[in-house]
Design a protein around this motif. Sequence first.
Motif, PDB file in Angstrom:
ATOM      1  N   ALA A   1      38.823  32.407  36.605  1.00 15.60           N
ATOM      2  CA  ALA A   1      40.108  31.755  36.920  1.00 15.60           C
ATOM      3  C   ALA A   1      41.088  32.695  37.609  1.00 15.60           C
ATOM      4  CB  ALA A   1      40.735  31.210  35.638  1.00 15.60           C
ATOM      5  N   CYS A   2      40.876  33.997  37.468  1.00 16.92           N
ATOM      6  CA  CYS A   2      41.870  34.963  37.971  1.00 16.92           C
ATOM      7  C   CYS A   2      41.786  35.090  39.495  1.00 16.92           C
ATOM      8  CB  CYS A   2      41.645  36.323  37.319  1.00 16.92           C
ATOM      9  SG  CYS A   2      42.719  37.594  38.001  1.00 16.92           S
ATOM     10  N   PRO A   3      42.855  34.742  40.218  1.00 17.42           N
ATOM     11  CA  PRO A   3      42.776  34.775  41.680  1.00 17.42           C
ATOM     12  C   PRO A   3      42.954  36.172  42.272  1.00 17.42           C
ATOM     13  CG  PRO A   3      44.940  33.988  41.016  1.00 17.42           C
ATOM     14  CD  PRO A   3      44.152  34.209  39.750  1.00 17.42           C
ATOM     15  N   THR A   4      43.530  37.094  41.500  1.00 17.66           N
ATOM     16  CA  THR A   4      43.923  38.377  42.093  1.00 17.66           C
ATOM     17  C   THR A   4      42.904  39.488  41.862  1.00 17.66           C
ATOM     18  OG1 THR A   4      44.993  39.121  40.077  1.00 17.66           O
ATOM     19  CG2 THR A   4      46.353  37.830  41.611  1.00 17.66           C
TER      20      THR A   4
ATOM     21  N   ARG B   1      44.660  35.597  25.112  1.00 16.64           N
ATOM     22  CA  ARG B   1      45.565  36.215  26.095  1.00 16.64           C
ATOM     23  C   ARG B   1      47.016  35.807  25.860  1.00 16.64           C
ATOM     24  NH1 ARG B   1      43.476  37.755  31.385  1.00 16.64           N
ATOM     25  NH2 ARG B   1      41.298  38.300  31.097  1.00 16.64           N
TER      26      ARG B   1
ATOM     27  N   CYS C   1      47.919  42.370  38.140  1.00 16.47           N
ATOM     28  CA  CYS C   1      48.186  41.047  37.544  1.00 16.47           C
ATOM     29  C   CYS C   1      49.553  40.535  37.972  1.00 16.47           C
ATOM     30  CB  CYS C   1      48.120  41.169  36.018  1.00 16.47           C
ATOM     31  SG  CYS C   1      48.583  39.637  35.193  1.00 16.47           S
ATOM     32  N   ILE C   2      49.587  39.279  38.442  1.00 13.15           N
ATOM     33  CA  ILE C   2      50.862  38.685  38.860  1.00 13.15           C
ATOM     34  C   ILE C   2      51.427  37.753  37.788  1.00 13.15           C
ATOM     35  CG2 ILE C   2      50.422  38.859  41.338  1.00 13.15           C
ATOM     36  CD1 ILE C   2      49.542  35.896  41.289  1.00 13.15           C
ATOM     37  N   GLY C   3      50.652  37.551  36.715  1.00 11.39           N
ATOM     38  CA  GLY C   3      51.146  36.708  35.623  1.00 11.39           C
ATOM     39  C   GLY C   3      51.163  35.232  35.945  1.00 11.39           C
ATOM     40  N   CYS C   4      50.142  34.764  36.659  1.00  9.58           N
ATOM     41  CA  CYS C   4      50.101  33.321  36.979  1.00  9.58           C
ATOM     42  C   CYS C   4      49.623  32.503  35.781  1.00  9.58           C
ATOM     43  CB  CYS C   4      49.188  33.075  38.172  1.00  9.58           C
ATOM     44  SG  CYS C   4      47.462  33.488  37.863  1.00  9.58           S
ATOM     45  N   GLU C   5      49.012  33.167  34.823  1.00  7.46           N
ATOM     46  CA  GLU C   5      48.546  32.552  33.567  1.00  7.46           C
ATOM     47  C   GLU C   5      47.358  31.611  33.724  1.00  7.46           C
ATOM     48  OE1 GLU C   5      51.717  32.899  30.286  1.00  7.46           O
ATOM     49  OE2 GLU C   5      52.457  31.352  31.611  1.00  7.46           O
ATOM     50  N   ALA C   6      46.678  31.659  34.875  1.00  8.04           N
ATOM     51  CA  ALA C   6      45.465  30.846  35.021  1.00  8.04           C
ATOM     52  C   ALA C   6      44.432  31.277  33.983  1.00  8.04           C
ATOM     53  CB  ALA C   6      44.903  31.004  36.426  1.00  8.04           C
ATOM     54  N   CYS C   7      44.405  32.583  33.682  1.00  8.82           N
ATOM     55  CA  CYS C   7      43.444  33.103  32.703  1.00  8.82           C
ATOM     56  C   CYS C   7      43.806  32.666  31.290  1.00  8.82           C
ATOM     57  CB  CYS C   7      43.411  34.624  32.785  1.00  8.82           C
ATOM     58  SG  CYS C   7      45.047  35.355  32.567  1.00  8.82           S
TER      59      CYS C   7
ATOM     60  N   ILE D   1      49.486  40.041  31.987  1.00  5.82           N
ATOM     61  CA  ILE D   1      48.845  39.322  30.888  1.00  5.82           C
ATOM     62  C   ILE D   1      47.991  40.332  30.132  1.00  5.82           C
ATOM     63  CG2 ILE D   1      47.154  37.526  30.318  1.00  5.82           C
ATOM     64  CD1 ILE D   1      49.920  36.449  31.198  1.00  5.82           C
TER      65      ILE D   1
ATOM     66  N   VAL E   1      42.056  43.949  32.038  1.00  4.07           N
ATOM     67  CA  VAL E   1      43.090  43.487  32.973  1.00  4.07           C
ATOM     68  C   VAL E   1      43.732  44.711  33.635  1.00  4.07           C
ATOM     69  CG1 VAL E   1      45.261  42.216  33.239  1.00  4.07           C
ATOM     70  CG2 VAL E   1      43.582  41.460  31.548  1.00  4.07           C
TER      71      VAL E   1
ATOM     72  N   ALA F   1      42.714  40.860  39.069  1.00  4.61           N
ATOM     73  CA  ALA F   1      43.288  41.709  38.011  1.00  4.61           C
ATOM     74  C   ALA F   1      42.371  41.722  36.791  1.00  4.61           C
ATOM     75  CB  ALA F   1      44.667  41.195  37.612  1.00  4.61           C
ATOM     76  N   THR F   2      41.779  40.554  36.500  1.00 10.12           N
ATOM     77  CA  THR F   2      40.806  40.505  35.410  1.00 10.12           C
ATOM     78  C   THR F   2      39.452  40.912  35.984  1.00 10.12           C
ATOM     79  OG1 THR F   2      41.972  38.808  34.170  1.00 10.12           O
ATOM     80  CG2 THR F   2      39.599  38.953  33.812  1.00 10.12           C
TER      81      THR F   2
HETATM   82  S1  SF4 Z   1      47.785  36.161  34.954  1.00  9.74           S
HETATM   83 FE1  SF4 Z   1      45.601  36.240  34.523  1.00  9.74          FE
HETATM   84  S2  SF4 Z   1      44.732  35.040  36.195  1.00  9.74           S
HETATM   85 FE2  SF4 Z   1      46.787  35.553  36.857  1.00  9.74          FE
HETATM   86  S3  SF4 Z   1      46.568  37.482  37.971  1.00  9.74           S
HETATM   87 FE3  SF4 Z   1      46.991  38.068  35.841  1.00  9.74          FE
HETATM   88  S4  SF4 Z   1      44.974  38.377  34.913  1.00  9.74           S
HETATM   89 FE4  SF4 Z   1      44.656  37.204  36.810  1.00  9.74          FE
END
Ligand code: SF4
Lengths: 223, 299
Positions: A75-78, A111, A96-102, A137, A91, A80-81
């Motif tokens: 799920a993580c687009p960046t 998480r 991590c941009i904190g979009c919370e998809a994860c 996250i 992570v 970061a995970t």
């Molecule tokens: S919030 Fe989760 S899904 Fe979004 S960039 Fe950070 S680690 Fe990846």
Amino acid sequence: MEKVIPKWVFVVDLNSCVGCNACMAACAQENQTPYWSNKWRTKVEQLEIGEFPEAKRVFFPHLCMQCQNTPCYYACPTGATYKTEEGIVLVNHERCIGCEACVIACPYGARYPYESDDVDECEKLYGEEARHTTPHIDKCTWCYHRLKEGLEPACVETCPTNCRMFGDLNVDSYVSRLVLEGKAIPLSPQLGTEPKVFYVTSKETPVGVVSHHLNEPPYKQTI
Amino acid sequence: MDGLTMYFGNYQHFVHQAAWGWMIAVYLFLGGLGGSMGALSSYFYLIRKEKHPLLFGLSTLLGIGLVNFGGIFLLIHMLKPWFAFFVWTHPTSWIFWGASFIMIYTIAGAVWGLSLISSSINFPFSQKLKTLNPSLVDKLGYISGIMGLLTAVYTGLLLSTAPAITLWSNPGLPVLFMVSALSTATAYFMLVSPSHIAHENEKLDIALLALEIIIISAFFNYLFISSAAGKYIISKMLSSIGFMGFFVILGLITPFILEIYAIKKHSKSLVILASILVLMGGFLLRFYILKFGYYTYPW
Ligand code: SF4
Ligand code: SF4
């Protein structure tokens, strides 16, 4: 000689958890998690089951399952995970941009957001030693930094009842036998996440996975 | 803990997801509406050959505006929105694809929309746009339409990747979101189109609303027979005045009936009322789908 990559597994024996929460404290200390905001990398749920006079309080520790088939990673687009070669899901705080998809994708509630207020508090408490310097996250890493040094995760080392156990499936041990002989089972296997935390169930402490797996048990009550 | 279900001594907790709230609902709604406005503009202009370049050009531009405005809600919700461009890193994530669809839609739709309106409105570059090869402009129109539609579908796919959230992780959700998005965009066209186009759109919207009612009913059926989590969710839905009263009755069934009447009576005011209800229903659908996003935890 070919390098052998460890196959780490975590076993929780539900028979021996007494709900002392020492694991939560050890983790918070080791990983600077924001206990001040009541956010934890590992938690011990206290469940009250049954009805008076047969009501019981049982404890259910949980943490990141380090899923082999990893919804949060997909799920993580960046990016970061990410996963280490041993399959530990980490992570990258900067990325991590904190979009919370994860957060949404994780089936085990592992998480939580390390928000800017938490970062401020962390920096205030730990000064130059602070390891959370940007919002991100956060999740349990099984204390990867300790594993790399041949140590066990802080919660395992601290647990006074040996409820939390750690092992390597490549090495014959009590822990690896519990897993390989099927005496310890994963949570919600029907989701296909292939968790690497296994539970030894007890008569007292239920694991919902059994009924969920059957999928169509008689519906009794919702409270 | 929101709910605890027991059978045979085994337990499951149903816990409301707290990560995504109304801001994400706005993002999903505007993404669906704005994307479908572009998709329908391309369909009406290029396939149905409705020669109203100003209407469809402006609608595509407005659609792009709405999608991008909705994106701001996602950005505000992030912990570090200034690094949002990192989303183009990991293609297994639907956000990667959603951001790509939106970007291509924005570029192709803007050029197509501006060239359509350049024949009626003068603005800087309008002369240049008029000289573009018509077949290239048409191709951009098709790309814009397809990307607009994919943007609408993406809003459902984004939610369907949460394996422990029963209401979301099923293949029906992207279809429901797509149909609902097309219906909201059709409602928009019913509000702004000349009467003969609006009339055609009423029929289209009746079909889309009928489809949406069937899909929602299928969801109820799926939830009711699937699992304890499904039963828990449906009990919450049925007892929610907001969901049943404002979404199902006011936002879905009422406009469906009103539009059938409006066709018979040729009533513009009924069409306007129905369109506004459809748009309200579109937002409420997403709001409640997020609200009824319950994790099933095995402890
Ligand atoms: S919030 Fe989760 S899904 Fe979004 S960039 Fe950070 S680690 Fe990846
Ligand atoms: S438990 Fe959650 S955070 Fe941990 S690896 Fe699985 S999906 Fe990711």
